[in-house]
Write a protein that holds these residues in place. Structure first.
Motif, PDB file in Angstrom:
ATOM      1  N   ALA A 294     -67.454  47.922  -4.702  1.00 33.07           N
ATOM      2  CA  ALA A 294     -67.033  48.026  -3.358  1.00 33.07           C
ATOM      3  C   ALA A 294     -66.678  46.602  -2.599  1.00 33.07           C
ATOM      4  N   PHE A 295     -67.386  45.469  -3.229  1.00 29.20           N
ATOM      5  CA  PHE A 295     -67.105  44.202  -2.689  1.00 29.20           C
ATOM      6  C   PHE A 295     -65.890  43.858  -3.067  1.00 29.20           C
ATOM      7  N   PHE A 296     -65.491  44.125  -4.505  1.00 31.06           N
ATOM      8  CA  PHE A 296     -64.263  43.354  -4.874  1.00 31.06           C
ATOM      9  C   PHE A 296     -63.275  44.358  -4.519  1.00 31.06           C
ATOM     10  N   ASN A 297     -63.354  45.608  -4.397  1.00 24.50           N
ATOM     11  CA  ASN A 297     -62.291  46.593  -3.753  1.00 24.50           C
ATOM     12  C   ASN A 297     -61.908  46.100  -2.402  1.00 24.50           C
ATOM     13  N   MET A 298     -62.789  45.425  -1.798  1.00 26.26           N
ATOM     14  CA  MET A 298     -62.526  45.119  -0.356  1.00 26.26           C
ATOM     15  C   MET A 298     -61.788  43.818  -0.458  1.00 26.26           C
ATOM     16  N   LEU A 299     -62.184  42.883  -1.232  1.00 24.66           N
ATOM     17  CA  LEU A 299     -61.776  41.475  -1.309  1.00 24.66           C
ATOM     18  C   LEU A 299     -60.236  41.650  -1.840  1.00 24.66           C
ATOM     19  N   SER A 300     -59.845  42.518  -2.877  1.00 27.54           N
ATOM     20  CA  SER A 300     -58.509  42.620  -3.501  1.00 27.54           C
ATOM     21  C   SER A 300     -57.845  43.214  -2.195  1.00 27.54           C
ATOM     22  N   ALA A 301     -57.960  44.201  -1.508  1.00 26.28           N
ATOM     23  CA  ALA A 301     -57.273  44.734  -0.359  1.00 26.28           C
ATOM     24  C   ALA A 301     -57.032  43.726   0.500  1.00 26.28           C
ATOM     25  N   LEU A 302     -57.857  42.843   0.752  1.00 27.04           N
ATOM     26  CA  LEU A 302     -57.707  42.039   1.806  1.00 27.04           C
ATOM     27  C   LEU A 302     -56.828  40.699   1.321  1.00 27.04           C
ATOM     28  N   HIS A 303     -57.091  40.324   0.227  1.00 31.26           N
ATOM     29  CA  HIS A 303     -56.111  39.352  -0.314  1.00 31.26           C
ATOM     30  C   HIS A 303     -54.558  39.876  -0.426  1.00 31.26           C
ATOM     31  N   GLU A 304     -54.280  41.016  -0.617  1.00 33.98           N
ATOM     32  CA  GLU A 304     -53.063  41.446  -0.691  1.00 33.98           C
ATOM     33  C   GLU A 304     -52.531  41.740   0.942  1.00 33.98           C
ATOM     34  N   ARG A 305     -53.315  41.713   1.751  1.00 37.44           N
ATOM     35  CA  ARG A 305     -52.871  42.052   2.900  1.00 37.44           C
ATOM     36  C   ARG A 305     -52.494  40.569   3.928  1.00 37.44           C
ATOM     37  N   TYR A 306     -53.359  39.499   3.520  1.00 39.48           N
ATOM     38  CA  TYR A 306     -53.296  38.141   4.047  1.00 39.48           C
ATOM     39  C   TYR A 306     -52.702  37.253   2.891  1.00 39.48           C
ATOM     40  N   ASP A 307     -51.977  36.123   3.883  1.00 36.72           N
ATOM     41  CA  ASP A 307     -51.435  35.039   2.914  1.00 36.72           C
ATOM     42  C   ASP A 307     -52.270  33.803   3.028  1.00 36.72           C
ATOM     43  N   SER A 308     -53.297  34.086   2.113  1.00 39.16           N
ATOM     44  CA  SER A 308     -54.330  32.878   1.918  1.00 39.16           C
ATOM     45  C   SER A 308     -55.070  33.227   0.390  1.00 39.16           C
ATOM     46  N   ASP A 309     -55.433  32.089  -0.246  1.00 34.94           N
ATOM     47  CA  ASP A 309     -55.916  32.318  -1.274  1.00 34.94           C
ATOM     48  C   ASP A 309     -57.527  31.720  -1.207  1.00 34.94           C
ATOM     49  N   ASN A 310     -57.859  31.445   0.348  1.00 34.23           N
ATOM     50  CA  ASN A 310     -59.050  31.249   0.457  1.00 34.23           C
ATOM     51  C   ASN A 310     -60.024  32.150   1.191  1.00 34.23           C
ATOM     52  N   VAL A 311     -61.244  32.344   0.924  1.00 35.18           N
ATOM     53  CA  VAL A 311     -61.988  33.283   1.495  1.00 35.18           C
ATOM     54  C   VAL A 311     -63.484  32.729   1.984  1.00 35.18           C
ATOM     55  N   VAL A 312     -63.794  33.182   3.241  1.00 34.51           N
ATOM     56  CA  VAL A 312     -65.294  32.736   3.808  1.00 34.51           C
ATOM     57  C   VAL A 312     -66.053  33.866   3.942  1.00 34.51           C
ATOM     58  N   LEU A 313     -67.214  33.941   3.792  1.00 37.82           N
ATOM     59  CA  LEU A 313     -67.739  34.967   3.816  1.00 37.82           C
ATOM     60  C   LEU A 313     -69.369  34.799   4.524  1.00 37.82           C
ATOM     61  N   ALA A 314     -69.637  35.881   5.398  1.00 35.84           N
ATOM     62  CA  ALA A 314     -70.925  35.945   6.202  1.00 35.84           C
ATOM     63  C   ALA A 314     -71.465  37.240   6.338  1.00 35.84           C
TER      64      ALA A 314
END
Length: 584
Positions: A294-314
């Motif tokens: 579920a976590f990586f399904n979300m991250l993959s979708a968000l990377h495709e949506r946004y123009d950034s290779d950086n991610v911050v988590l909380a």
């Protein structure tokens, strides 16, 4: 000069922080003073500490920002109440409770009667606090920000793009669907009933097989847009009686989240008094695998949506260090940052920094970066000496030798030598860590080379489950030689594979699956701890020490008196309090 006090109040892991002109001054969890794990009332003592650290009074604080907003998502709350069958008495009670708890000005007046607050109170939505808590202290000028937890302000996940001095929530997963609730339900089902026990499932998972992932997929359904929904027939939290989460006398607790239908899917739940079986280990492994999917399904979708290779988590799920360690392998992101208090306590700094960046004062200031975790209380040499003198008779009765070693190199050499001899060291230095991890200032240290070190620690001090691993603190420059992934992990928030050829050299910190939850130590972040590790490395060829939190079934020690208590009531061999070296 603008001071902002950030709070996480009346929720588990109550905390306070102080921000001065966009720079963090102090941050601490209330449990460290109250000595009750996850203490969740109003963080009175944390506020007092923050003000004292800055040398100011509450009257000097212009803004107080709180990690919740009753008005957030109000139409969704109303729609849920109207359609879910929840009784009006339950709703009214919740509203009264929340109204009392979010009266911050009233709480300040009642809890700190000696102080006067003349500033402005800001209610900041829970997940915006999470996003702000990690992006606004990250090293990135632009990053995808992601928050995943149980629930806060009626949602369980949120995301958006952080850029410059702005971060906004672009999307959410709303109540009653939640990855945090899924993981908590599995934690309870396996027989770990206490608030915050999820890390035990993460430690147990490598001992099992992912043989139940198909059944887990019946519990959590993944969507193409990166979101997820729970099959609510397996849960109780969405009904009026719900899981019964409450904070009573500062102690957070909750009722059973999973429904009886879950036993039809996974078999009987484990009684906490009975042994763990292979089936329970398989449930843990499969639950972790489902969370990761579920976590990586979300991250993959968000990377495709946004123009950034950086991610911050909380969010509380940011403590899933196993999943975090796979981000580079299982998502397109190339850099990740997670601050040291990813959970609800971290909402205090999120509220403060979100408010700072919303004010005019924040527009032209440089970006603050949290590159270390040492924002809590410290003890002066005089305070340490006084604490030791008060227990002198107890030290004498325990046959202790007490020396002061003013030269840091000599102090580190003596400590490293004791570690290399298999001794257990209590290491109390400088300012306390912000967040749940002990990161070299309130730590118990041991030799990672000894296969029996886990057993020694559990026998002498920890008395915890045998499947739970201990962590390696490693010099940053040595990571590439010992781990398959070379990256900064200053807050012990990621698990990496240890190089296969090196695992036999550090068995005490190598988990059953060949991984380690590492902490990278730098000379700029913690010079004394770095010197100790380097000295141990010079002696042994291993630039790593085993590191666990300085406590025994209690919050991490805060004051020297608590460190002395822990040392004397356990079988710890050495206590290093500042420059004082105490040996049994």
């Amino acid at each position: 000069m603008t001071y902002i006090l950030g709070l996480n109040a009346y929720h588990a892991d109550a905390a306070a922080c102080l921000v001065k002109d966009g720079e963090l001054v102090a941050a601490v969890e209330e449990e460290r003073f109250r000595r009750i794990k996850h203490w969740g009332g109003f963080p009175t003592e944390s506020i007092r500490y923050c003000l004292k650290e800055a040398g100011i009074s509450l009257a000097d604080v212009a803004h107080v920002a709180n990690n919740t907003d009753n008005a957030a998502n109000r139409w969704r709350k109303l729609a849920y109440v109207l359609t879910s069958g929840v009784g009006p008495s339950f709703v009214m009670k919740r509203l009264r409770d929340r109204s009392e708890k979010t009266d911050i000005a009233g709480n300040l007046k009642r809890e700190l009667p000696e102080q006067e607050f003349r500033g402005t109170v800001h209610a900041v939505e829970h997940h915006l606090c999470h996003l702000a808590s990690t992006f606004f202290v990250s090293p990135f000028d632009k990053a995808v920000a992601v928050s995943v937890d149980g629930f806060g302000d009626f949602s369980s996940a949120a995301w958006g793009l952080g850029e410059g001095g702005k971060v906004a929530v672009d999307g959410r997963v709303y109540f009653p669907h939640s990855l945090g609730v899924f993981y908590e339900a599995m934690t309870q089902f396996i027989g770990f009933p206490h608030y915050g026990d999820e890390y035990k499932v993460m430690g147990l998972a490598p001992y099992g097989q992912p043989s139940l992932v198909d059944k887990m997929s019946e519990i959590v359904n993944l969507k193409n847009d990166g979101t997820y929904v729970l099959n609510l027939k397996y849960f109780r939290h969405a009904s009026g009686g719900g899981a019964g989460y409450q904070v009573k006398d500062g102690i957070p607790s909750g009722g059973r989240i999973w429904s009886d239908a879950l036993t039809g899917l996974l078999g009987p739940a484990r009684d906490p008094s009975t042994p763990l079986t292979d089936h329970h280990k398989d449930i843990a492994r499969s639950a972790q695998a489902m969370y990761e999917n579920a976590f990586f399904n979300m991250l993959s979708a968000l990377h495709e949506r946004y123009d950034s290779d950086n991610v911050v988590l909380a969010g509380g799920c940011a403590y899933n260090s196993v999943a975090n360690g796979k981000i580079y392998d299982r998502s397109p992101f190339k850099k990740v940052y997670i601050q040291s208090a990813g959970g609800d306590s971290g909402g205090a700094i999120g509220a403060a920094f979100a408010t700072w960046h919303k004010l005019d004062e924040g527009k032209s200031r440089r970006h603050f970066v949290m590159d270390h975790s040492y924002w809590g209380p410290s003890a002066t040499p005089e305070e340490i000496a006084t604490a030791i003198a008060a227990r002198r008779a107890d030290f004498d009765a325990a046959g202790c030798t007490i020396e002061r070693i003013a030269d840091e190199a000599s102090l580190c050499r003596r400590t490293a030598q004791a570690i290399s001899e298999g001794k257990v060291i209590g290491w109390f230095q400088g300012r306390m860590e912000w967040g749940p991890r002990a990161l070299g200032n309130r730590s118990i240290l041991g030799d990672p080379r000894r296969a029996d070190m886990k057993d020694i620690l559990n026998l002498k001090i920890k008395r915890r489950e045998s499947f739970r691993p201990f962590a390696p603190s490693i010099l940053r420059e040595a990571v590439k030689d010992w781990f398959e992934t070379d990256d900064d992990v200053p807050f012990m928030m990621q698990v990496f594979k240890i190089r296969e050829a090196k695992r036999k050299e550090i068995p005490a910190v190598t988990h059953v699956d060949g991984t380690g939850r590492l902490q990278t130590v730098t000379w700029s972040g913690n010079p004394r701890y770095a010197r100790l590790i380097q000295t141990f490395g010079d002696m042994t060829g291993v630039p790593i020490v085993l590191n666990t939190s300085f406590n025994e079934n209690e919050p991490v020690v805060c004051k020297p008196e608590e460190a002395i208590d822990c040392f004397l009531r356990t079988k710890m061999d050495v206590l290093v309090l500042g420059d004082t070296f105490i040996t049994r």
